[in-house]
Design a protein around this motif. Structure first.
Motif, mmCIF file in Angstrom:
data_model
loop_
_atom_site.group_PDB
_atom_site.id
_atom_site.type_symbol
_atom_site.label_atom_id
_atom_site.label_comp_id
_atom_site.label_asym_id
_atom_site.label_seq_id
_atom_site.Cartn_x
_atom_site.Cartn_y
_atom_site.Cartn_z
ATOM 1 N N GLN A 1 0.836 -1.200 0.000
ATOM 2 C CA GLN A 1 0.000 0.000 0.000
ATOM 3 C C GLN A 1 0.867 1.244 0.000
ATOM 4 N N HIS A 2 2.136 1.053 0.283
ATOM 5 C CA HIS A 2 3.059 2.190 0.375
ATOM 6 C C HIS A 2 3.854 2.331 -0.913
ATOM 7 N N ASP B 1 -5.796 -10.743 2.767
ATOM 8 C CA ASP B 1 -6.121 -9.793 3.835
ATOM 9 C C ASP B 1 -5.539 -10.208 5.180
ATOM 10 N N LYS C 1 0.024 -10.231 7.471
ATOM 11 C CA LYS C 1 0.333 -8.987 8.186
ATOM 12 C C LYS C 1 1.754 -8.547 7.820
ATOM 13 N N GLU D 1 7.672 3.394 6.943
ATOM 14 C CA GLU D 1 7.538 4.295 5.794
ATOM 15 C C GLU D 1 8.814 5.087 5.540
#
Lengths: 806, 149
Positions: free
Chosen positions: A55-56, A131, A134, A139
């Motif tokens: 997602q980053h 999903d 983990k 970041e």
């Protein structure tokens, strides 16, 4: 067979050969839902793979916890880089000489990057398990602007190669810098820019977009542990190259790998490269011993598989005061994303960007391209174009317009004044290409007359006056474009991909009853190869196209070829087809001479038969010859009638075209409406006019999309803002205008049948025509250049910035 | 994305300020808040479920409060992780002005949403965030008045 009353013309027509608008044979299955795409492949016990994606845009991967996912019933395995590392498959080579992570190895470099591969009994369980994986990220600062890549505070993206000062394409001056590629004469060009009477300058940005084929990418890998054979079905535009790469990567001997490209639902360059999904499905099949399927969804396709364009082209063009161009200078900043995964011939890190002198006789030119890493998806593929020709054509066609403004000259006249003249071909360009043939003035004049160019300009001038007088709120733009393509890569002496020369191939078998099977090294993704290659062959060997089966895409049966992209199928494999056909005919001539009891030289070819010279009633048809080749002993001639040709083209081909777009623009809403689009294409010899027209319609519609709204946009955090079809513009019939097509025919002098290729011309030429129309509409109000995509908001903004909203 | 808004609450400033530091009131006020626990002084953990159009995301959030300039000003900052759906970083700066009708809260919220939420819901994020911010203060006022009653 006895002589018939059929005329030569009738027999010719019956072949459905070159020049026939033959209906597409593929469409019987496509229109009835009987196509066989990768996702239609269902094998016993097959598992499904799905990716955990980042997602980053830039982050360190501190840990990956797969335990919860593994607990989910139906989950078979979760692969991470740690699992691939012992196999040395956690990274893979790219087509551009770089390497790319298959699964995140310590960090992620773009949003949507593959982090882990979940394998489960069905795709729904796999999605649920994704999903449950983990991932703990730290970041890191994000780099999205290539112009900030070399600032002192820029984050270093590729820590794996940060100390390497040499890349695949020469020196690297910064860890975020990939290469500098220079062509032409820098000193001479820069001297002209200093001394020339007129110099126009502009920064032209061809934004990042995406081929977005209707079918996304996918693969099915099946490792047969008993016989050691790996079968890989996939959305591959170059199946043979995939086999070689798969063998080199996996260590499985190449004869034990079979790669199959089944029906492909559009490629447009998106399916040339090798993606982590292919590698992961292979590894998962080897690990589990059963077939594994991976098919990406639309968001994954748009945000992770190969993008196109993203070239910031800074240009200068010099001319005399009366408009004779003296020189062209271009510096391009190329945003390649996180890995250099461009699909270009090895020696051309910026593709054929050095065709940027376009259709013009420009004596002196210089081009430099700097490739830059950013936190965006890798790619840089040729989206319906031949290796950056779209960027080059857009650049020069915008620079011509910018120069016309500076000279206060009509842009059509400026083009005509500078075209390479017919008698200059073969033409040696300042940036190193030898243009094979062309007749630009004839095409250009035909186009201007067809649209009544003078009348349009008069109408436009009147409308500007009316606008200024407050009588209308609409403006009219005339978008001119004369493009020259460079396709058919390419000569083995200068074109290769991963060391494999870019030849192509055809193998023909004539059956005893006189029908035929031809196999090629290319693969259709909608181009209609099964239709058109049969036509080439029909004309060469005198067997009706309806009796010729074309097969492609199965590496166990098809001859080795470099695949279909860059409009290379007709120029290269089409040539191989014609040459293989001529080998058939040469053998057939010997057989016919024997059967007719004359010397080889006493017979001549006529449409579908060999005829004794001076005795037209004495002949043998190809069908009779085929039968004889199998059923009787012919002295000195092997039985059977087969041939193979591997064709190494002596040069590229240079299709061209003259496009004119007339656009009406509502100044207050920014809504633009294409009133007329005239497209004249010269692709040399025309194999199937109906398919050419279809190609032109499709390519123009993609060009419309790119010019008017289609974009892969990122925000400053590296989020893909246009990752769904809500935001990524795909025109429907509602947005698509009518097109008026036309042609001239200037055959390629070096191609066996004179064909040049056409599939990509409309995308290459269409984008500048649409964009020039928008720019031209505001020329009277002081606009020199505004960047694409010209969506309603940006057009409105342009009008607003020019003070047209009162 | 920056959101700026004002809201009037008919209670005195100190009461409003105290409530902004009260986990129980905050839990009732935050739309979609399923859990909220104080883990240290001025440090909270929360589970917040948010719907952006078709997407539902559960944010595991860490929130830090900064009451040092109270009762005139209250600041908080935090980040939320919604796993594969994405993540959020944000901060809020609330100024509390006493007036005749009670307290005027003027807030500036900075929020960045990333990941799949930003991809799919890009066009929905601003509207959703504005709605949620409004809802927060409406809930806040309701919870506070209910406690006073």
């Amino acid at each position: 067979m006895s002589a018939t009353a059929e005329s030569v013309q009738d027999r010719k027509a019956a072949l459905k050969g070159l020049g026939t608008s033959r209906k597409r044979v593929e469409d019987a299955r496509f229109t009835q839902g009987k196509g066989n795409y990768v996702d239609d492949i269902k094998l016993p016990g097959m598992l499904f793979g799905d990716f955990v994606r980042s997602q980053h845009a830039h982050a360190r991967v501190k840990s990956i916890d797969t335990s919860k996912a593994m607990e989910l019933p139906g989950v078979v395995a979760v692969l991470t880089a740690a699992d691939l590392e012992p196999l040395n498959l956690h990274w893979m080579p790219t087509l551009a000489g770089d390497k790319q992570m298959v699964l995140a190895d310590g960090k992620v470099l773009f949003q949507g990057q593959e982090v882990a591969f979940v394998v489960a009994e069905d795709r729904y369980i796999a999605a649920d398990a994704v999903d449950l994986v983990k991932v703990d990220y730290e970041e890191l600062p994000v780099l999205v602007d290539p112009f900030k890549a070399e600032l002192s505070d820029a984050p270093i993206l590729r820590e794996d190669i940060k100390d390497e000062t040499e890349g695949a394409h020469g020196a690297r001056r910064h860890p975020n810098h990939i290469f500098t590629w220079e062509q032409g004469d820098q000193a001479a060009t820069e001297a002209i820019m200093k001394e020339a009477p007129v110099v126009a300058e502009e920064m032209v940005y061809y934004h990042r977009t995406h081929p977005c084929p209707m079918e996304t990418c996918g693969s099915v890998a099946s490792m047969d542990k008993v016989n050691g054979k790996l079968t890989l079905w996939g959305t591959f535009q170059a199946p043979h190259v995939v086999r070689t790469v798969a063998s080199l990567l996996s260590g499985i001997a190449e004869h034990n790998i079979r790669v199959v490209s089944p029906d492909i639902g559009g490629g447009f360059g998106n399916k040339v490269g090798v993606y982590p999904g292919y590698v992961c499905s292979i590894v998962a099949s080897i690990v589990t011993g059963v077939p594994v399927k991976w098919v990406e969804d639309r968001m994954e396709n748009l945000s992770a598989t190969a993008f196109a364009r993203d070239y910031h082209m800074n240009g200068k063009i010099a001319a005399t005061e009366d408009g004779k161009i003296l020189g062209l200078w271009c510096h391009t900043t190329a945003d390649h994303g996180a890995f250099d995964a461009c699909a270009d011939p090895t020696k051309y890190p910026a593709g054929f960007m050095n065709i940027c002198t376009g259709s013009y006789d420009i004596p002196t030119a210089y081009l430099a391209v700097d490739g830059i890493y950013t936190n965006k998806a890798p790619g840089g593929v040729a989206y319906r174009c031949s290796f950056r020709v779209t960027e080059a054509a857009y650049f020069i066609e915008r620079m011509i317009e910018v120069l016309a403004i500076k000279l206060n000259m009509d842009a059509a006249e400026l083009r005509a004044k500078n075209f390479i003249r017919k008698e200059q071909f073969p033409y040696q360009s300042a940036l190193g290409w030898e243009y094979d043939s062309g007749d630009y003035h004839t095409a250009w004049n035909k186009a201007l007359e067809a649209v009544d160019y003078k009348g349009l300009r008069a109408e436009q001038a009147q409308q500007v006056n009316d606008f200024k007088a407050g009588k209308t709120r609409k403006l009219m733009g005339i978008g001119l474009c004369h493009f020259t393509e460079i396709v058919g890569a390419g000569p083995v002496k200068n074109c290769d991909i991963l060391g494999m020369g870019m030849f192509d191939s055809c193998e023909i078998r004539i059956h005893p009853t006189g029908s035929a099977l031809a196999r090629l090294g290319t693969i259709s993704q909608g181009q209609g190869h099964a239709t058109t290659f049969a036509q080439i062959l029909a004309t060469e060997i005198g067997i009706s196209a309806d009796e010729i089966t074309i097969e492609e895409g199965d590496t166990d049966t098809a001859p080795y070829g470099l695949g279909t992209y860059g409009s290379r199928s007709t120029p290269v494999a089409g040539a191989a087809t014609a040459m293989a056909g001529r080998k058939i005919r040469a053998k057939a001539q010997m057989i016919a001479a024997y059967l007719l009891e004359v010397h080889d030289n006493d017979i001549e070819w006529e449409v579908d038969r060999f005829v004794v010279k001076g005795a037209p009633e004495r002949f043998k048809t190809m069908k009779e010859i085929a039968f004889a080749s199998y059923n009787q002993a012919i002295p000195g001639v092997e039985p059977g009638l087969e041939a193979v040709s591997y064709y190494d083209p002596p040069n590229m081909t240079y299709p061209f075209g003259a496009y004119i777009c007339v656009m009406d623009i509502d100044v207050d809403t920014g809504v633009s409406d294409v009133r007329k689009f005239y497209a004249l294409d010269d692709c040399g010899t025309r194999i199937n006019p109906m398919i050419i027209e279809g190609q032109v319609h499709g390519g123009l519609t993609e060009a419309l999309a790119i010019a008017m709204g289609q974009e892969i946009a990122y925000d400053e955090l590296g989020n893909v803002k246009t990752g769904t079809l809500m935001d990524f513009f795909i025109p429907t019939s509602w947005e698509t205008p009518n097109y008026q097509t036309d042609f001239t025919e200037t055959p390629s002098p070096h191609h066996p049948i004179g064909a040049k290729g056409v599939g990509e011309s409309p995308n290459v030429g269409g984008v500048p025509a649409f964009s020039n129309a928008i720019n031209d509409a505001f020329r009277a109000f002081g606009l020199t250049h505004t960047n694409m995509p010209h969506d309603h908001w940006r057009v409105w903004k342009t009008a607003n910035d020019l003070g047209l909203h009162g | 994305m920056v959101l700026e808004e004002e809201v009037q609450i008919p209670l005195d400033r100190q009461t409003v300020f105290n409530a902004l530091n009260d986990p129980e009131i905050l839990k009732q006020s935050i739309p979609g808040c399923e859990e909220l626990n104080l883990i240290a002084e001025n440090q909270m953990e929360a589970l917040v479920v948010v719907k952006f159009g078709p997407m539902k995301a559960s944010f595991n959030s860490e929130v830090g409060l900064d009451p040092s300039e109270g009762p005139e000003r209250f600041k908080l900052s935090g980040k939320g992780d919604a796993g594969v759906a994405g993540f959020a970083n944000g901060s809020a700066d609330v100024r509390l002005d006493e007036n005749e009708e009670g307290t005027l809260l003027a807030y500036t919220v900075n929020i960045d949403i990333s990941g799949k939420l930003a991809q799919v819901g890009g066009r929905l994020i601003e509207g959703t965030s504005k709605r949620l911010a409004k809802k927060f203060f409406a809930n806040f006022e309701e919870a506070l008045l209910a406690r006073q009653a």
